[in-house]
Design a protein around this motif. Structure first.
Motif, mmCIF file in Angstrom:
data_model
loop_
_atom_site.group_PDB
_atom_site.id
_atom_site.type_symbol
_atom_site.label_atom_id
_atom_site.label_comp_id
_atom_site.label_asym_id
_atom_site.label_seq_id
_atom_site.Cartn_x
_atom_site.Cartn_y
_atom_site.Cartn_z
ATOM 1 N N GLY A 202 -8.877 37.498 31.318
ATOM 2 C CA GLY A 202 -8.500 36.505 30.311
ATOM 3 C C GLY A 202 -6.590 36.205 30.093
ATOM 4 O O GLY A 202 -5.953 35.293 29.849
ATOM 5 N N ARG A 203 -6.146 37.670 30.343
ATOM 6 C CA ARG A 203 -4.800 38.020 29.962
ATOM 7 C C ARG A 203 -3.826 36.745 31.203
ATOM 8 O O ARG A 203 -4.166 37.072 32.364
ATOM 9 N N GLN A 204 -2.762 36.875 31.586
ATOM 10 C CA GLN A 204 -1.922 35.730 31.973
ATOM 11 C C GLN A 204 -0.898 36.851 31.683
ATOM 12 O O GLN A 204 -0.323 37.397 31.283
ATOM 13 N N LEU A 205 -0.096 37.664 32.884
ATOM 14 C CA LEU A 205 1.411 37.805 33.399
ATOM 15 C C LEU A 205 1.799 36.553 33.777
ATOM 16 O O LEU A 205 1.828 36.532 35.239
ATOM 17 N N LYS A 206 3.124 36.260 33.038
ATOM 18 C CA LYS A 206 3.879 35.299 33.432
ATOM 19 C C LYS A 206 5.045 36.228 33.676
ATOM 20 O O LYS A 206 5.343 36.990 33.795
ATOM 21 N N GLY A 207 5.618 35.226 34.697
ATOM 22 C CA GLY A 207 6.841 36.310 35.688
ATOM 23 C C GLY A 207 7.773 35.088 36.150
ATOM 24 O O GLY A 207 7.429 33.636 36.688
ATOM 25 N N ASP A 208 9.097 35.628 37.100
ATOM 26 C CA ASP A 208 9.665 34.178 37.260
ATOM 27 C C ASP A 208 9.449 34.972 38.754
ATOM 28 O O ASP A 208 9.755 33.921 40.144
ATOM 29 N N LEU A 209 9.891 35.816 39.331
ATOM 30 C CA LEU A 209 10.108 36.650 40.890
ATOM 31 C C LEU A 209 8.656 37.527 40.484
ATOM 32 O O LEU A 209 8.059 38.681 39.909
ATOM 33 N N PHE A 210 7.848 37.704 41.923
ATOM 34 C CA PHE A 210 6.529 38.305 41.986
ATOM 35 C C PHE A 210 6.775 39.346 42.862
ATOM 36 O O PHE A 210 7.289 38.413 44.098
ATOM 37 N N ILE A 211 6.447 40.641 43.595
ATOM 38 C CA ILE A 211 6.876 41.436 44.215
ATOM 39 C C ILE A 211 5.281 41.752 44.579
ATOM 40 O O ILE A 211 4.441 42.428 43.308
#
Length: 496
Positions: A202-211
């Motif tokens: 259920g955790r969310q990892l938000k980001g601006d750029l994804f590799i």
């Protein structure tokens, strides 16, 4: 309205993930970088051989070479030995050196061809310090600015240990590692950009750029964004590999062995604690059972495990940077490990991203440049690999005869024609293999140029032969003072 790039999320660990994390944090220390990986998801992890630019990568990260070799069970790699590729029983080396010396407007091969016409007996490789070192089983660092004694080298190492080594470095630098499995990818309804990775808990990892370092699954780039895959299996039909470790030899060779079999080819990579072995083959020509028997029947030392199977499709993602996702490693494409380019493509992919890294919004112009250069780099490596298969004279199987019937990419067709006609090599800006590499493989695969550059005719027979002997003797001089490869490794990596 601009959207500053403040956080990068790396999906997947392994060599690709931790190389990306370590270099990103080194160059852009203000960025928040989070890497998510799961111990339950394995990595390919057979990329044990490299090419010389890995030195630049390690040096930029500040890695101590002695510690690096010790921590990864590494050895020195001066070349690849190609055995049975033209015909059974014949071999040649593709070295990281350059035969001869710089003599003028054109490459050394032109002057060597002129000298052959005058009666020279030595092969082109007799003028290559890397080749001579391989033949003697020796290595040492030569402290000189004289280019005649330049000896390029790379490494063999345990890629899983390298990933762990880089992980420690990256985490010490502030990279956050999250253990978890990606269950869902949240995308913006309007733009399609990825906004977050949702984990199975259920955790969310938000980001601006994804590799995307999720390997051949291409979880972000291909599955979520729907980027297509350019299939190159009509040129490179191998779709399977078996990999198995075995006991090390008493003497450690300073080069990789690539041994052509009746169908496909076998690698042998020497590490300090074991050998890496594998067989690359096409399921069209060889069954898995027969591949298993071929590999296990050709091990020179006792196997340390059971072989594991790797499936792949040669090709590349049609876009390696799409929206706010960049594919690094196997998510961006796959080229078989014939010329040890897998780890280099990770390195070049992340370096290219850093050169074009967005300050604020992701720019279409930067994406276009990234994708253009990535495409050319992949294609030139593809063409170099095709050359080995196509330019063979084997008659012992349908596989090798079919390889000679390939319809070549136009650029490769031009390269072969130019070399056959006049010993000329031309390269593209993003070709990682320079002139000496193409010359060695062209000639090793049996191409003898019909002519050479006219500037080589400025020498008389006596003058060209005298010059060749001077270079030949100069190349021989350092060998006697070199250590055996094993002695060098023991002394160099000894703990201070």
């Amino acid at each position: 309205m601009s959207s500053p790039i403040r956080k990068v999320v790396i999906a997947g660990g392994g060599t690709a993930g931790w190389m990306s994390a370590a270099l990103l944090k080194k160059v852009l220390p203000h960025l928040e970088i989070e890497l998510v990986e799961s111990a339950d998801i394995g990595t390919i992890g057979v990329g044990e051989a490299t090419i010389p630019p890995i030195q630049t990568f390690n040096q930029f990260l500040g890695l101590d070479e002695k510690t690096f070799l010790r921590e990864t069970n590494g050895t020195i790699k001066l070349a690849i030995s190609f055995e049975n590729w033209r015909v059974p029983g014949e071999s040649y080396l593709h070295t990281f050196g350059a035969p001869g010396a710089t003599l003028g407007f054109c490459g050394f091969q032109h002057f060597w061809l002129r000298a052959k016409k005058a009666g020279l007996q030595q092969s082109l490789w007799d003028f290559d310090l890397n080749y001579l070192s391989c033949q003697a089983g020796k290595f040492n660092k030569i402290q000189t600015e004289n280019p005649v004694y330049s000896m390029g080298y790379a490494y063999h190492f345990d890629s899983s240990l390298y990933g762990q080594f880089l992980r420690r470095l990256a985490e010490q630098s502030g990279v956050k590692r999250t253990e978890g499995t990606i269950a869902h990818i949240a995308q913006n309804a309007q733009t399609g950009f990825i906004e977050a990775l949702q984990l199975s808990d259920g955790r969310q990892l938000k980001g601006d750029l994804f590799i995307d370092c999720t390997g051949m699954r291409g979880l972000l780039l291909q599955q979520a964004l729907g980027v297509g895959y350019e299939d190159w299996s009509h040129w490179l039909c191998a779709d399977s590999a078996l990999a198995v470790p075995s006991q090390r030899h008493d003497t450690t060779l300073p080069y990789t062995r690539s041994i052509a079999r009746q169908t496909g080819w076998q690698w042998r990579i020497p590490l300090t604690h074991r050998n890496g072995n594998g067989l690359v083959y096409s399921s069209q020509y060889l069954s898995d059972d027969n591949a298993h028997d071929m590999l296990m029947g050709n091990l020179e030392t006792e196997a340390l495990d059971t072989p594991r199977t790797i499936r792949f499709k040669t090709g590349r993602a049609e876009q390696q940077w799409a929206k706010n996702v960049v594919g690094i490693g196997l998510s961006s494409g796959f080229l078989e490990p014939l010329e040890s380019t897998s780890i280099h493509l990770i390195q070049s992919g992340i370096v290219r991203l850093l050169k074009l890294f967005p300050k604020d919004d992701i720019l279409a112009s930067s994406q276009a440049l990234y994708n253009r250069d990535s495409k050319e780099e992949f294609e030139t490596i593809r063409d170099f690999i095709i050359l080995h298969y196509y330019q063979n004279e084997r008659t012992d199987s349908d596989f090798w005869q079919d390889m000679r019937r390939l319809a070549l990419p136009h650029r490769l067709e031009q390269k072969i024609a130019a070399f056959k006609d006049s010993a000329t090599i031309f390269n593209e800006a993003n070709d990682i293999f320079r002139d000496a590499s193409w010359v060695q493989v062209m000639m090793g695969q049996g191409i003898t140029p019909a002519s050479y550059h006219p500037s080589a005719d400025a020498y008389s027979d006596e003058a060209i032969l005298a010059l060749m002997q001077k270079i030949y003797h100069a190349k021989q001089q350092p060998i006697e003072q070199m250590l055996s490869h094993d002695e060098f490794l023991a002394r160099f990596t000894a703990a201070s």
